[in-house]
Design a protein around this motif. Structure first.
Motif, PDB file in Angstrom:
ATOM      1  N   SER A  55      -6.028  -4.347   1.326  1.00 45.07           N
ATOM      2  CA  SER A  55      -7.099  -4.221   2.301  1.00 45.07           C
ATOM      3  C   SER A  55      -6.923  -5.242   3.429  1.00 45.07           C
ATOM      4  CB  SER A  55      -8.431  -4.387   1.567  1.00 45.07           C
ATOM      5  OG  SER A  55      -9.446  -4.688   2.447  1.00 45.07           O
ATOM      6  N   LYS A  56      -6.521  -6.457   3.068  1.00 46.34           N
ATOM      7  CA  LYS A  56      -6.273  -7.495   4.081  1.00 46.34           C
ATOM      8  C   LYS A  56      -5.131  -7.100   5.002  1.00 46.34           C
ATOM      9  CE  LYS A  56      -8.337 -11.498   2.925  1.00 46.34           C
ATOM     10  NZ  LYS A  56      -8.911 -12.555   2.992  1.00 46.34           N
ATOM     11  N   SER A  77       0.814  -1.218   0.000  1.00 43.47           N
ATOM     12  CA  SER A  77       0.000   0.000   0.000  1.00 43.47           C
ATOM     13  C   SER A  77       0.851   1.274   0.000  1.00 43.47           C
ATOM     14  CB  SER A  77      -1.001  -0.008   1.143  1.00 43.47           C
ATOM     15  OG  SER A  77      -0.379  -0.433   2.297  1.00 43.47           O
ATOM     16  N   GLU A  78       2.160   1.117   0.145  1.00 43.90           N
ATOM     17  CA  GLU A  78       3.025   2.302   0.018  1.00 43.90           C
ATOM     18  C   GLU A  78       3.439   2.551  -1.433  1.00 43.90           C
ATOM     19  OE1 GLU A  78       4.739   1.901   4.545  1.00 43.90           O
ATOM     20  OE2 GLU A  78       5.984   1.231   2.882  1.00 43.90           O
ATOM     21  N   HIS A  79       2.974   1.679  -2.331  1.00 46.74           N
ATOM     22  CA  HIS A  79       3.331   1.854  -3.748  1.00 46.74           C
ATOM     23  C   HIS A  79       2.163   2.424  -4.540  1.00 46.74           C
ATOM     24  CE1 HIS A  79       7.380   0.119  -4.002  1.00 46.74           C
ATOM     25  NE2 HIS A  79       7.030  -0.433  -2.850  1.00 46.74           N
ATOM     26  N   ALA A  87      -8.378   1.181  -0.818  1.00 45.48           N
ATOM     27  CA  ALA A  87      -7.147   0.584  -1.355  1.00 45.48           C
ATOM     28  C   ALA A  87      -7.053   0.816  -2.859  1.00 45.48           C
ATOM     29  CB  ALA A  87      -7.121  -0.907  -1.034  1.00 45.48           C
ATOM     30  N   ARG A  88      -8.198   0.798  -3.532  1.00 42.07           N
ATOM     31  CA  ARG A  88      -8.204   0.965  -4.998  1.00 42.07           C
ATOM     32  C   ARG A  88      -7.638   2.320  -5.427  1.00 42.07           C
ATOM     33  NH1 ARG A  88     -14.108  -1.099  -5.351  1.00 42.07           N
ATOM     34  NH2 ARG A  88     -13.842  -3.328  -5.561  1.00 42.07           N
ATOM     35  N   VAL A 136      -7.812  -1.366   5.669  1.00 40.98           N
ATOM     36  CA  VAL A 136      -8.623  -0.302   5.034  1.00 40.98           C
ATOM     37  C   VAL A 136      -9.626  -0.958   4.085  1.00 40.98           C
ATOM     38  CG1 VAL A 136      -6.711   1.358   5.102  1.00 40.98           C
ATOM     39  CG2 VAL A 136      -7.167   0.118   2.981  1.00 40.98           C
ATOM     40  N   PRO A 137     -10.793  -0.314   3.870  1.00 41.92           N
ATOM     41  CA  PRO A 137     -11.760  -0.904   2.944  1.00 41.92           C
ATOM     42  C   PRO A 137     -11.156  -1.008   1.534  1.00 41.92           C
ATOM     43  CG  PRO A 137     -12.696   1.001   4.085  1.00 41.92           C
ATOM     44  CD  PRO A 137     -11.255   0.963   4.432  1.00 41.92           C
TER      45      PRO A 137
END
Ligand SMILES: O=C([O-])CC(=O)C(=O)O
Ligand SMILES: [Mg+2]
Length: 650
Positions: A414-415, A389-391, A424-425, A419-420
Motif C-alpha cells: 500500500s505504501k 504487489s506483482e506477486h 493490497a490484501r 492503493v488502500p
C-alpha cells in the motif's frame, strides 16, 4: 562509580542500586567491581575490600536514607499518602517504619564471592595484580590466561559434546559462572552457537526444563503471586530494566503448551538481545507467567516445575496479565520494552491490541516475524523480479506469524503503490486447518483472520489451494511440520521459474519441509529459507545454502533502536524501517548464492543499522524521548552496545 565506556548509557554496566548511589551523592568515584546483594550478604569475606571512599559514600547514603525516611515518617503522620522521588524507585527513602521495603545493599565483591559472581568472575583470566588486590591468591591455580584462550578452550570443550542438549546445558552453566565469557563465546561464534542457545535446541530444553533446571534465570510469576506482582518485581536483583521478554508458555515454538517450562524462551531471546543487539545483560529481565498448563504430560510429570492446574482463562487470566503490565510500568517506567513471546494466538492478538496504546510492547511472533519475512521478500525480489504487489502470496497457517506477515506485506504494498491496504490484501491468501480462508467462512472465523477472507469457492487442502491460487510465494507458518509435501513443492515449481518457499515453523522438527526437500523437489530452483537453520545441501553436484528467516535478525536491533531513542510506543512504520534496513544488508554475493538473508556473523553491525533506522523513525513520528536526537544514529547505536570484553579491576 566506575563507568565502563564513557558517556554511553547502555554501556554503563552499573546496577540500579549503585547508580542511585551516584545520583544520591552527586559525585563520581571509582571503585572495584560492585555487586548488588541482599542484606544477608553483608559481612561476608567479600566486604573486606570495601574501599575507604566506598565506605564513606555508603555512610553518606545511609545518612541520606535515614534522614529522608524520618522526614517521610513525619510527613506520613500528617498526610496519608507516601510519595517517593522519581529516582527513589523502590520507595526506600520515603517508606515509613510501618511499610515494608526490600533491604538491598551495595557491597564490593572480592575473594571467593567474586569468583562466584557471574557478572564479575573472570576465572583464570584474573591478572596477578587482581589476584592480590581481590584476595584471590590460592583460590585459583597459578596460570593466568587471556579471554581469547578461554574462548578457544570452551569452544573445544563444547565441540566434544555430541548431544545438542549437553551443549545447551554447558552454555547455560557458563552463563551462570562467567557472563562475559558466555557472551564473548556467543558473539565470536554466533553461527555455531545460535542453534545451541536458541532454536532448535532451546525447544528441547523447554520440553525437558523440569529435569535440567538448575538455577532460576528469570522471574516466575504465577497465579500464587496475584496481588503481589509489584513486590515480586522488587525481588529481582537489578533495578534498571530496559527489556522484558515474557511468555505464558502456551505456544512454545511449534511445540505447543509447555507451561512454566517455557522459561527457556525468554532466557534465550534475552541472551540474543545482549549478544546480537548489545543490550546490557543486567538490563534484561526474562519473565514467565504461570497460569497453569493444559499439557497432560506435564501435569503428570513429577519433575514439572509449574503450577499443577489447568490454564486460567477469561477474567482470571486477564486480571493477572493486567496486574503484571501495570506493575512493570509502575516499577520500571514508560520506556521499558515488553516483548511478548510464544503466547497462543487468541491472547497474543488481544494483549497487543490492549496494551499497544499504553505500553511499549512488541509481539515478536506477530511483528518480529513479519518484519524479518518482509525483509527476505524484499531481497528475494532481486532474484525473482517484479515488485511486491506483482506477486501472489499463499500462507499455510493463519495465526500470529501468518496474519502478522500478511498484514505487513499489505502495508508495504500500500505504501509503495498508494492503493488502500484492503485492496493490497487481495494479493494475499491464507490457508488454515479448515482450508482456504474464503468469504463464505467469514462468520465462523476468528477476528484476526477476517481481513483475509476473499471471494473464492471453498478449497479444502493446501495442495488444491496452491493449484488454484498459483502463488509465486509460499509461506509456512502453522507450527506443523512436514506439510510442504513433494506434491506441493512440485506444484509450486510447475508454474514458477523460481518459486519462493519459506518454511518458517520452529524448531527443525516442525519445519514445513527441509532444505534438501525444497531444493530436490524443485530441481534446485527454489528460493528457500527456514525458521530453524539447515546445513547447506548438495543437489546435482551443486551446493545450496539457505537463509534463516528467523525473527532473531530483527528483535535485537529493533529493541536497541527503541531504547536508544527512548521510544515510548511501537509503530508499524518502525517495523517497515527495520525490514528495509535488513533487506539492504543482503549483498549481491549473498544473492548469487540464493541467500535472501545476510550471514548471522555480521549481526551486530546489522543490528546497529536496524537500530538506527528504527530510532530515526521514532524521532520522525515524535515517539522518541531521548533528546536531542544524536546526529549519527548508527554510530550512536554502535557506541551504546554492550561489549563482553573483560574490564580491569583495581
Ligand atoms: O524462537 C524462534 O526461533 C522464532 C520464534 O519466535 C518462534 O518460533 O516462536
Ligand atoms: Mg516466538
Amino acid at each position: 562509580m566506575f563507568s565502563l565506556n564513557g558517556s554511553s548509557f547502555l554501556n554503563n554496566s552499573l546496577s540500579g542500586v549503585s547508580k542511585s548511589l551516584t545520583q544520591s551523592t552527586q559525585r563520581k568515584i571509582s571503585a572495584p567491581p560492585v555487586v548488588v546483594a541482599s542484606v544477608s550478604s553483608n559481612g561476608k569475606p567479600g566486604d573486606r575490600n570495601v574501599s575507604v571512599l566506598m565506605e564513606n559514600t555508603l555512610k553518606e547514603m545511609r545518612e541520606t536514607a535515614t534522614s529522608s525516611s524520618s522526614s517521610a515518617a513525619v510527613e506520613q503522620e500528617s498526610k496519608s499518602t507516601v510519595g517517593g522521588g522519581v529516582e527513589d524507585v523502590y520507595g526506600e527513602d520515603s517508606a515509613t517504619e510501618h511499610q515494608y521495603i526490600t533491604p538491598w545493599t551495595v557491597t564490593v565483591a572480592s575473594g571467593y564471592p567474586l569468583l562466584r559472581d557471574p557478572h564479575y568472575n573472570k576465572g583464570l583470566a584474573f591478572t596477578e595484580k587482581e589476584r592480590d588486590a581481590h584476595f584471590l591468591r590460592g583460590l585459583l591455580p597459578p596460570v593466568v590466561i587471556s579471554q581469547d584462550l578461554q574462548v578457544k578452550k570452551m569452544m573445544h570443550n563444547m565441540r566434544q559434546y555430541q548431544v545438542p542438549l549437553q551443549r545447551y546445558m554447558a552454555m547455560m552453566d557458563l552463563q551462570e559462572r562467567n557472563e562475559r565469557l558466555f557472551y564473548k563465546l556467543l558473539i565470536d561464534n554466533v553461527e555455531e552457537l545460535l542453534p545451541v542457545v536458541y532454536t532448535p535446541t532451546v525447544g528441547e530444553a523447554c520440553q525437558k526444563y523440569g529435569s535440567i533446571f538448575r538455577q532460576p534465570q528469570g522471574l516466575f510469576i504465577s497465579l500464587k503471586e496475584k496481588g503481589r506482582i509489584l513486590e515480586v518485581l522488587k525481588n529481582w536483583p537489578e533495578k534498571k530494566i530496559q527489556v522484558i521478554v515474557v511468555t505464558d508458555g502456551e505456544r512454545i515454538l511449534g511445540l505447543g503448551d509447555l507451561g512454566c517450562q517455557g522459561m527457556g524462551i525468554p532466557v534465550g531471546k534475552l541472551s540474543l538481545y545482549s549478544a546480537l543487539g548489545g543490550i546490557r545483560p543486567s538490563a534484561c529481565l526474562p519473565v514467565t507467567i504461570d497460569v497453569g498448563t493444559n499439557n497432560e504430560q506435564l501435569l503428570n510429570d513429577e519433575f514439572y516445575i509449574g503450577l499443577r492446574r489447568r490454564r486460567a482463562t477469561g477474567q482470571e487470566y486477564a486480571e493477572l496479565l493486567h496486574e503484571f503490565m501495570s506493575a512493570v510500568k509502575q516499577n520500571y517506567g514508560e520506556k521499558v520494552l515488553i516483548q511478548f513471546e510464544d503466547f497462543a494466538n487468541h491472547n497474543a492478538f488481544d494483549l497487543l491490541a490492549k496494551y499497544g496504546s499504553t505500553h511499549l510492547v512488541f509481539n515478536d511472533d506477530i511483528q518480529g516475524t513479519a518484519s524479518v519475512v518482509l525483509a527476505g521478500l524484499m531481497a528475494a525480489l532481486n532474484l525473482v523480479g517484479g515488485t511486491l504487489s506483482e506477486h501472489r502470496f499463499l500462507f499455510l497457517g493463519a495465526g500470529e506469524a501468518g496474519t502478522g506477515i500478511a498484514e505487513l506485506i499489505a502495508l508495504e504494498m500500500s505504501k509503495q503503490t498508494g492503493v488502500p491496504v484492503e485492496e493490497a490484501r487481495e494479493k494475499i491468501w491464507l490457508v488454515d486447518s479448515k482450508g482456504l480462508i474464503v468469504k463464505s467462512r467469514v462468520e465462523s472465523l476468528q477476528h484476526f483472520k477476517r481481513p483475509w477472507a476473499h471471494e473464492h469457492e471453498p478449497v479444502r487442502t493446501l495442495l488444491d489451494a496452491v493449484k488454484s491460487i498459483k502463488p509465486t510465494v509460499l509461506i509456512g507458518s502453522s507450527g506443523a511440520g512436514r506439510t510442504f509435501t513433494k506434491e506441493v513443492v512440485e506444484a509450486m515449481a510447475s508454474f514458477n521459474e523460481k518459486p519462493v518457499i519459506l518454511a518458517l515453523s520452529n524448531p527443525t522438527s516442525q519445519s514445513e519441509c527441509t532444505a534438501e526437500e525444497a531444493y530436490t523437489w524443485s530441481e534446485g530452483r527454489a528460493i528457500f529459507a527456514s525458521g530453524s537453520p539447515f546445513s547447506p545441501v548438495e543437489y546435482n553436484g551443486k551446493f545450496y545454502a539457505s537463509g534463516q528467516a528467523n525473527n532473531a535478525y530483527i528483535f535485537p536491533g529493533f529493541g536497541l533502536g527503541l531504547i536508544i531513542s527512548g521510544a515510548i510506543r511501537v509503530h508499524d512504520d518502525m517495523l517497515l524501517a527495520a525490514s528495509e534496513a535488513l533487506a539492504e544488508q543482503v549483498s549481491q554475493e549473498n544473492l548469487d548464492k540464493g541467500l535472501i538473508y545476510p550471514p548471522f556473523s555480521n549481526i551486530r553491525k546489522i543490528s546497529a543499522q536496524i537500530a538506527a533506522r528504527v530510532a530515526a523513525k521514532a524521532y520522525e513520528l515524535g515517539l522518541a524521548t531521548r533528546l536531542p536526537q544524536p546526529e549519527n544514529l548508527e554510530a550512536y547505536a554502535e557506541s551504546c552496545m554492550y561489549s563482553p570484553n573483560y574490564r580491569h579491576y583495581r
